[in-house]
Design an enzyme around this catalytic site. Sequence first.
Site, PDB file in Angstrom:
ATOM      1  N   THR A 374       0.756  -0.972   0.108  1.00 24.01           N
ATOM      2  CA  THR A 374      -0.050  -0.098  -0.027  1.00 24.01           C
ATOM      3  C   THR A 374       0.744   1.076  -0.027  1.00 24.01           C
ATOM      4  O   THR A 374       2.082   1.065   0.088  1.00 24.01           O
ATOM      5  CB  THR A 374      -0.914  -0.082   1.193  1.00 24.01           C
ATOM      6  N   ASP A 416     -10.394  -8.265   0.890  1.00 22.50           N
ATOM      7  CA  ASP A 416     -10.554  -7.618   2.191  1.00 22.50           C
ATOM      8  C   ASP A 416     -11.997  -7.610   2.646  1.00 22.50           C
ATOM      9  O   ASP A 416     -12.424  -7.378   3.752  1.00 22.50           O
ATOM     10  CB  ASP A 416     -10.364  -6.109   1.952  1.00 22.50           C
ATOM     11  N   SER A 445     -11.517  -1.729   5.270  1.00 14.58           N
ATOM     12  CA  SER A 445     -10.145  -1.604   5.056  1.00 14.58           C
ATOM     13  C   SER A 445      -9.533  -1.302   6.500  1.00 14.58           C
ATOM     14  O   SER A 445     -10.392  -1.027   7.486  1.00 14.58           O
ATOM     15  CB  SER A 445      -9.931  -0.207   4.188  1.00 14.58           C
TER      16      SER A 445
HETATM   17  O1  DON Z   1      -7.397  -1.766   2.995  1.00 13.84           O
HETATM   18  C1  DON Z   1      -6.835  -2.588   3.756  1.00 13.84           C
HETATM   19  O2  DON Z   1      -6.728  -2.837   4.695  1.00 13.84           O
HETATM   20  C2  DON Z   1      -5.614  -3.482   2.882  1.00 13.84           C
HETATM   21  N1  DON Z   1      -6.136  -3.753   1.409  1.00 13.84           N
HETATM   22  C3  DON Z   1      -4.301  -2.786   2.811  1.00 13.84           C
HETATM   23  C4  DON Z   1      -3.357  -3.607   2.201  1.00 13.84           C
HETATM   24  C5  DON Z   1      -1.983  -3.225   2.739  1.00 13.84           C
HETATM   25  O3  DON Z   1      -1.692  -2.362   3.514  1.00 13.84           O
HETATM   26  C6  DON Z   1      -0.700  -4.195   2.311  1.00 13.84           C
HETATM   27  N2  DON Z   1       0.419  -3.608   2.426  1.00 13.84           N
HETATM   28  N3  DON Z   1       1.066  -3.637   3.084  1.00 13.84           N
END
Ligand code: DON
Length: 564
Positions: A374, A416, A445
């Site tokens: 992310t 998710d 999320s």
């Molecule tokens: O929205 C979320 O919580 C996840 N899709 C975030 C993914 C994420 O942070 C991956 N990386 N480290």
Amino acid sequence: MRLLLLCLTASLFLTGCRQEIKIDYVAEKTGSFSKAAISGPHPKATEVGLEVLKNGGNAIDAAVAMQFAMAVVYPRAGNIGGGGFLVYRDKDGNTDALDYRERAPAAASRDMYLDEEGDVIPGLSTRGHLAVGVPGTVAGIEAMHKKYGSKPWAELVAPAIKLAQTGYRISQAEVNRLKRYHTDFKAFNTTTPFSDSTMVEGQLLKQLNLAGTLTRIKEKGKAGFYQGKTAELFVEEMKSGGGLITKKDLADYEVSWRTPIRKEYKEYSILSMPPSSSGGVALAQMVEMLEPFPLSDLGFQSTASAQLTVEVMRRAYADRAEYLGDSDYYHVPIDSLLNDDYLAGRMADYRPDSAGSSDFIGAGLATIRESYETTHISIIDAEGNAVSITTTLNGNFGSKVMVDGAGFFLNNEMDDFSAKPGVPNMFGLVGKEANAIHPGKRMLSSMTPTIVEKDGEIFMVLGAPGGSTIITAVLQTFLNVVEYGMPLADAVNAPRFHHQWLPDVIVHEKAALGNGVKEELIEMGYTLREVNSMAVIKALQRLPDGTLVAAADERNADDDVAGY
Ligand code: DON
């Protein structure tokens, strides 16, 4: 020195320069600035943002340009094929939040990842075309620009197009990553992305298909993505791999403006993201549960403070699993969850001398990996407007599917959702009805873009990638500054721990919980597990004299600060 231009091109042709200098950027991890500051995931992107700010653009303008630039230079997470969240506070203290999270396609259904026996089919929600949610990023960037931007759209998209057309030099880490995912790229694409297996550090990476897509976005705004040629290529890609997203799904995508969660903690006021993120609610719950306790007296990562913080995390994540989901589709009882009496009651069974219990039944796997997929950007501009944005493809390079001919990766955000009640997703998170799959709904999320005020002034801007560990990393970074008196860079880089209710395990970085604390926690009945690395914070702090301190996380080599 931000740019090491001298040896750059020369290193490829001449022998006089040091061999190891093969890329034209270095990541700066800390900085102090008098007017404006950025903390972000890649030097080439912060460079773009800084340029916008110096040319009189505001924080939103810089964020618009940076997000497109990140889609080019940070393809594993920077994106136009994913989604994200903005928390915004303008120079006068007005606040706003934008939800541009992906949405389930119209043909999605609650049990779409289950087999005939009702069991989750491994991999279906994480890899390939069926894992993809309808992207929100381009609609989100356009919406924030329309409402708050000041510079012309085309001017802000242009730097990304240039980066894609003329290329940027890739680091060894990027080379390794592209090679590591080569098999996946091959498996899920008809034309294999980044297929050059002879790629080396310092090589110029051009992305001409991506430049074409960005040019259509530059000319037509979000219609350049959700309609016309890009949409056609997108839908062709879906058809080729059994994906669900249609032209109508793309054309129907809408962002949602929301009211940030606001929670007072001592003299601080914390602003963070409401559902469809769980981040703001969980962060607010945790600080409220912690507030009655003398955290600073207990000390940084003492047995007492760590145990208390773990128990607070356990309770917040238990509520997350039960109550949180997209509030447009499910009634999330936010007021009740943030009610002070409710949260005081949650701690009524807290015992400082023994481990709490999550009634752990079955195997929730803590698949918290070394991953930085992310991205987050924190920006304060010269007028004092502040932007906190977290945006994602979910996994590294998302679903691994690149839209053929359009040059961008698609998310695997469908993971998710809660594919089945109680069955953990790739971050080990469980959920129920609140986060069940439904057409048009946004998946829950953990992203926690956050802004903190003190005495009515901007005090901190922070956020991170890191899956389920994002919320607890934001919490600990905030506490490190306000309770444990750390300078910002130390607060960001201090080792961390994490508990998410299920699995009932404290995961921690190697250097966390030292000096016998681990052993004492085990004696109290806790299970501990060491992990390589967790969330990667990008933070800014405004000091009382107005100086802006920026800190980027040592956990990710490319994280970088900039300012002036
Ligand atoms: O929205 C979320 O919580 C996840 N899709 C975030 C993914 C994420 O942070 C991956 N990386 N480290």
